[in-house]
Design a protein around this motif. Structure first.
Motif, PDB file in Angstrom:
ATOM      1  N   GLN A   1       0.826  -1.266  -0.008  1.00  9.48           N
ATOM      2  CA  GLN A   1      -0.085  -0.095   0.001  1.00  9.48           C
ATOM      3  C   GLN A   1       0.887   1.134  -0.042  1.00  9.48           C
ATOM      4  O   GLN A   1       0.707   2.268  -0.592  1.00  9.48           O
ATOM      5  CB  GLN A   1      -0.921  -0.018   1.301  1.00  9.48           C
ATOM      6  CG  GLN A   1      -1.910   1.220   1.272  1.00  9.48           C
ATOM      7  CD  GLN A   1      -2.825   1.017   0.119  1.00  9.48           C
ATOM      8  OE1 GLN A   1      -3.362   0.054  -0.222  1.00  9.48           O
ATOM      9  NE2 GLN A   1      -3.403   2.123  -0.342  1.00  9.48           N
ATOM     10  N   LYS A   2       1.919   1.354   0.973  1.00  8.30           N
ATOM     11  CA  LYS A   2       2.791   2.448   0.857  1.00  8.30           C
ATOM     12  C   LYS A   2       3.414   2.566  -0.515  1.00  8.30           C
ATOM     13  O   LYS A   2       3.639   3.652  -1.121  1.00  8.30           O
ATOM     14  CB  LYS A   2       3.780   2.324   1.782  1.00  8.30           C
ATOM     15  CG  LYS A   2       4.711   3.426   2.248  1.00  8.30           C
ATOM     16  CD  LYS A   2       5.833   3.316   3.277  1.00  8.30           C
ATOM     17  CE  LYS A   2       6.525   4.438   3.464  1.00  8.30           C
ATOM     18  NZ  LYS A   2       7.481   4.204   4.724  1.00  8.30           N
TER      19      LYS A   2
ATOM     20  N   GLN B   1       1.175   4.127  -2.820  1.00  8.84           N
ATOM     21  CA  GLN B   1       0.806   5.569  -2.776  1.00  8.84           C
ATOM     22  C   GLN B   1       2.158   6.273  -3.175  1.00  8.84           C
ATOM     23  O   GLN B   1       1.689   7.423  -3.794  1.00  8.84           O
ATOM     24  CB  GLN B   1       0.579   5.680  -1.258  1.00  8.84           C
ATOM     25  CG  GLN B   1      -0.395   5.484  -0.752  1.00  8.84           C
ATOM     26  CD  GLN B   1      -0.860   5.352   0.863  1.00  8.84           C
ATOM     27  OE1 GLN B   1       0.067   5.466   1.553  1.00  8.84           O
ATOM     28  NE2 GLN B   1      -2.055   5.338   1.460  1.00  8.84           N
ATOM     29  N   GLU B   2       3.282   5.828  -3.031  1.00  5.80           N
ATOM     30  CA  GLU B   2       4.320   6.709  -3.539  1.00  5.80           C
ATOM     31  C   GLU B   2       4.486   6.751  -4.952  1.00  5.80           C
ATOM     32  O   GLU B   2       4.876   7.589  -5.569  1.00  5.80           O
ATOM     33  CB  GLU B   2       5.789   5.908  -3.025  1.00  5.80           C
ATOM     34  CG  GLU B   2       6.944   6.537  -3.147  1.00  5.80           C
ATOM     35  CD  GLU B   2       7.141   7.760  -2.672  1.00  5.80           C
ATOM     36  OE1 GLU B   2       7.838   8.826  -3.168  1.00  5.80           O
ATOM     37  OE2 GLU B   2       6.736   8.207  -1.477  1.00  5.80           O
TER      38      GLU B   2
ATOM     39  N   GLU C   1       1.920   6.888  -6.896  1.00  2.21           N
ATOM     40  CA  GLU C   1       0.768   7.773  -7.365  1.00  2.21           C
ATOM     41  C   GLU C   1       1.641   9.125  -7.285  1.00  2.21           C
ATOM     42  O   GLU C   1       1.223   9.953  -8.155  1.00  2.21           O
ATOM     43  CB  GLU C   1      -0.444   7.696  -6.430  1.00  2.21           C
ATOM     44  CG  GLU C   1      -1.097   6.306  -6.876  1.00  2.21           C
ATOM     45  CD  GLU C   1      -2.378   6.159  -5.813  1.00  2.21           C
ATOM     46  OE1 GLU C   1      -2.403   7.276  -4.712  1.00  2.21           O
ATOM     47  OE2 GLU C   1      -3.029   5.323  -5.951  1.00  2.21           O
ATOM     48  N   VAL C   2       2.393   9.421  -6.144  1.00  4.53           N
ATOM     49  CA  VAL C   2       2.792  10.916  -6.149  1.00  4.53           C
ATOM     50  C   VAL C   2       3.834  10.896  -7.120  1.00  4.53           C
ATOM     51  O   VAL C   2       4.065  11.946  -8.075  1.00  4.53           O
ATOM     52  CB  VAL C   2       3.626  10.953  -4.771  1.00  4.53           C
ATOM     53  CG1 VAL C   2       4.501  12.088  -4.783  1.00  4.53           C
ATOM     54  CG2 VAL C   2       2.578  10.917  -3.763  1.00  4.53           C
TER      55      VAL C   2
ATOM     56  N   PRO D   1      -0.674  13.883  -4.910  1.00  5.49           N
ATOM     57  CA  PRO D   1      -1.230  13.529  -3.858  1.00  5.49           C
ATOM     58  C   PRO D   1      -0.355  13.805  -2.928  1.00  5.49           C
ATOM     59  O   PRO D   1       0.878  13.687  -3.106  1.00  5.49           O
ATOM     60  CB  PRO D   1      -1.802  12.020  -4.141  1.00  5.49           C
ATOM     61  CG  PRO D   1      -0.902  11.713  -5.139  1.00  5.49           C
ATOM     62  CD  PRO D   1      -0.831  12.948  -6.021  1.00  5.49           C
ATOM     63  N   ASP D   2      -0.710  13.522  -1.427  1.00  2.00           N
ATOM     64  CA  ASP D   2       0.236  13.725  -0.448  1.00  2.00           C
ATOM     65  C   ASP D   2       1.213  12.513  -0.371  1.00  2.00           C
ATOM     66  O   ASP D   2       0.596  11.291  -0.430  1.00  2.00           O
ATOM     67  CB  ASP D   2      -0.381  14.047   0.916  1.00  2.00           C
ATOM     68  CG  ASP D   2      -0.995  15.464   1.039  1.00  2.00           C
ATOM     69  OD1 ASP D   2      -0.422  16.316   0.435  1.00  2.00           O
ATOM     70  OD2 ASP D   2      -1.919  15.603   1.651  1.00  2.00           O
ATOM     71  N   ARG D   3       2.364  12.898   0.187  1.00  2.00           N
ATOM     72  CA  ARG D   3       3.171  11.406   0.270  1.00  2.00           C
ATOM     73  C   ARG D   3       2.626  10.766   1.381  1.00  2.00           C
ATOM     74  O   ARG D   3       2.371  11.333   2.352  1.00  2.00           O
ATOM     75  CB  ARG D   3       4.737  11.777   0.794  1.00  2.00           C
ATOM     76  CG  ARG D   3       5.387  11.997  -0.717  1.00  2.00           C
ATOM     77  CD  ARG D   3       6.802  11.606  -0.642  1.00  2.00           C
ATOM     78  NE  ARG D   3       7.266  11.192  -1.926  1.00  2.00           N
ATOM     79  CZ  ARG D   3       8.241  11.916  -2.685  1.00  2.00           C
ATOM     80  NH1 ARG D   3       8.516  12.940  -2.334  1.00  2.00           N
ATOM     81  NH2 ARG D   3       8.689  11.401  -3.761  1.00  2.00           N
ATOM     82  N   PRO D   4       3.081   9.343   1.733  1.00  2.00           N
ATOM     83  CA  PRO D   4       2.453   8.676   2.857  1.00  2.00           C
ATOM     84  C   PRO D   4       3.181   9.078   3.947  1.00  2.00           C
ATOM     85  O   PRO D   4       4.590   9.188   3.605  1.00  2.00           O
ATOM     86  CB  PRO D   4       2.528   7.060   2.316  1.00  2.00           C
ATOM     87  CG  PRO D   4       3.671   7.054   1.063  1.00  2.00           C
ATOM     88  CD  PRO D   4       3.171   8.420   0.633  1.00  2.00           C
TER      89      PRO D   4
END
Length: 124
Positions: free
Chosen positions: A12-13, A16-17, A19-20, A86-89
């Protein structure tokens, strides 16, 4: 925490990374396409002219359509200059318990207590 739960958190992390990073790449590509739109249009026109010359105009209508599609593609890329990043995790505090073996199967294998050779010399 089980292996599957840990794997899921890491995956998941990573997602998210990713996506950024891809949002930043889209934004940079969009800004470059928008800033250099006139040069890109010139190159699309030159490519079409080159193809028309080499094919003696035989595929002129297809070249015109291809130039239009390429121009629309550049428009789509240029619109990405305003892509939302998006915000970074958030960084998770390191869990020290993950480094210690939880079960016997996680523990490091033990060396044999006795040498394998009959003369008592260690094996290589």
């Amino acid at each position: 925490m089980s292996f599957l739960e840990e794997f899921s958190k890491v995956a998941q992390k990573a997602l998210q990374e990713a996506e950024v990073v891809t949002a930043k790449a889209r934004q940079a590509a969009g800004a470059a396409a928008d800033a250099h739109r006139d040069k890109i249009d010139d190159y699309i026109g030159k490519a079409g002219t080159f193809i028309d010359e080499k094919t003696e105009g035989k595929y002129h209508q297809q070249v015109i359509k291809a130039q239009d599609v390429a121009g629309k593609g550049v428009d789509i890329v240029a619109q990405q200059k305003s892509a939302t990043i998006p915000d970074r995790p958030a960084a998770q505090p390191k869990d020290d318990s993950a480094d210690t073996p939880q079960t016997p199967r996680d523990a490091a294998p033990k060396a044999p207590a006795e040498p394998d050779r009959e003369d008592g010399s260690p094996t290589a």
